[in-house]
Design a protein around this motif. Structure first.
Motif, PDB file in Angstrom:
ATOM      1  N   VAL A 120      -1.765  30.774 -37.269  1.00  0.00           N
ATOM      2  CA  VAL A 120      -0.983  29.635 -37.313  1.00  0.00           C
ATOM      3  C   VAL A 120      -1.031  29.130 -35.992  1.00  0.00           C
ATOM      4  O   VAL A 120      -1.152  27.865 -35.808  1.00  0.00           O
ATOM      5  N   ALA A 121      -0.935  29.774 -34.809  1.00  0.00           N
ATOM      6  CA  ALA A 121      -0.842  29.388 -33.456  1.00  0.00           C
ATOM      7  C   ALA A 121      -2.176  28.534 -33.181  1.00  0.00           C
ATOM      8  O   ALA A 121      -2.523  27.833 -32.559  1.00  0.00           O
ATOM      9  N   LYS A 122      -3.082  29.145 -33.937  1.00  0.00           N
ATOM     10  CA  LYS A 122      -4.649  28.528 -33.714  1.00  0.00           C
ATOM     11  C   LYS A 122      -4.569  27.108 -34.336  1.00  0.00           C
ATOM     12  O   LYS A 122      -5.095  26.182 -33.714  1.00  0.00           O
ATOM     13  N   MET A 123      -4.036  26.995 -35.675  1.00  0.00           N
ATOM     14  CA  MET A 123      -4.046  25.821 -36.300  1.00  0.00           C
ATOM     15  C   MET A 123      -2.990  24.710 -35.563  1.00  0.00           C
ATOM     16  O   MET A 123      -3.517  23.448 -35.549  1.00  0.00           O
ATOM     17  N   ILE A 124      -2.193  25.280 -34.964  1.00  0.00           N
ATOM     18  CA  ILE A 124      -1.165  24.222 -34.001  1.00  0.00           C
ATOM     19  C   ILE A 124      -2.014  23.941 -32.806  1.00  0.00           C
ATOM     20  O   ILE A 124      -2.121  22.497 -32.765  1.00  0.00           O
ATOM     21  N   LYS A 125      -2.799  24.888 -32.272  1.00  0.00           N
ATOM     22  CA  LYS A 125      -3.496  24.242 -31.004  1.00  0.00           C
ATOM     23  C   LYS A 125      -4.728  23.286 -31.387  1.00  0.00           C
ATOM     24  O   LYS A 125      -4.986  22.143 -30.797  1.00  0.00           O
ATOM     25  N   ASP A 126      -5.248  23.834 -32.619  1.00  0.00           N
ATOM     26  CA  ASP A 126      -6.501  22.639 -33.109  1.00  0.00           C
ATOM     27  C   ASP A 126      -5.983  21.358 -33.545  1.00  0.00           C
ATOM     28  O   ASP A 126      -6.834  20.398 -33.332  1.00  0.00           O
TER      29      ASP A 126
END
Length: 185
Positions: A120-126
């Protein structure tokens, strides 16, 4: 004989350390161990912090769904989160005539995927700092990350904090949240 006893004791300590490490990977929730071999409902029923959620899931007729194969990600509100709703809300929602509304609210806490916090954190960053999460109830939650913590903004503008992340289940993952996520009604 002493060497044999020491080896046995050392082996027991090593086995205990391995067992503790394996258990430490999955957090305790509501004073209960959560087992990755158990499904979402089986684990939630053991948490003293999720008795209201379990009662709501039963009243909504969602037990068999959340015991199913999945994968599911459940943003699981605590008893305190339900208690923070206006007085009488939970009792009203648990009435049979309000089952459709209860189902809508609960399914706005469920995603048809196994989404660990790191993902989820990666999707937020992306996505530049905010990621839309579509739930099985048709709601869109806005996920954000700040200082290693994930927050979810519901369709009514309420913000829930993920207080315990990545509680692995046999059919997905639970993230404990401190607010009930509400759909637009």
């Amino acid at each position: 004989m002493i060497k044999s006893a020491l080896r046995t004791a050392a082996l027991a300590v090593a086995v205990s350390a391995i067992a503790f490490t394996a258990q430490a990977k999955n957090p305790m929730v509501g004073g209960a161990a959560m087992y990755p071999t158990k499904n979402i409902v089986e684990n939630a029923m053991k948490s003293k912090d999720h008795t209201t959620l379990v009662a709501a899931v039963k009243a909504a007729g969602l037990v068999s769904t959340l015991e199913g194969k999945g994968p599911f990600t459940v943003f699981a509100p605590t008893n305190e989160a339900f208690a923070a709703l206006p007085a009488g809300t939970v009792d009203t929602l648990l009435k049979p005539e309000n089952k459709a509304k209860l189902v809508k609210i609960l399914t706005c806490h469920v995603v048809a995927a196994d989404a660990m916090a790191k993902t989820v954190a990666k999707m937020i960053k992306d996505d530049g700092g905010e990621h839309d999460i579509k739930t099985v109830g048709g709601c869109v939650l806005k996920a954000k990350e700040s200082m290693g913590k994930i927050t979810l903004t519901d369709e009514s503008g309420g913000v829930a904090n993920v207080t315990i992340a990545d509680v692995k289940q046999s059919n997905g993952v639970i993230h404990v949240v401190d607010k009930v996520l509400l759909p637009k009604m």
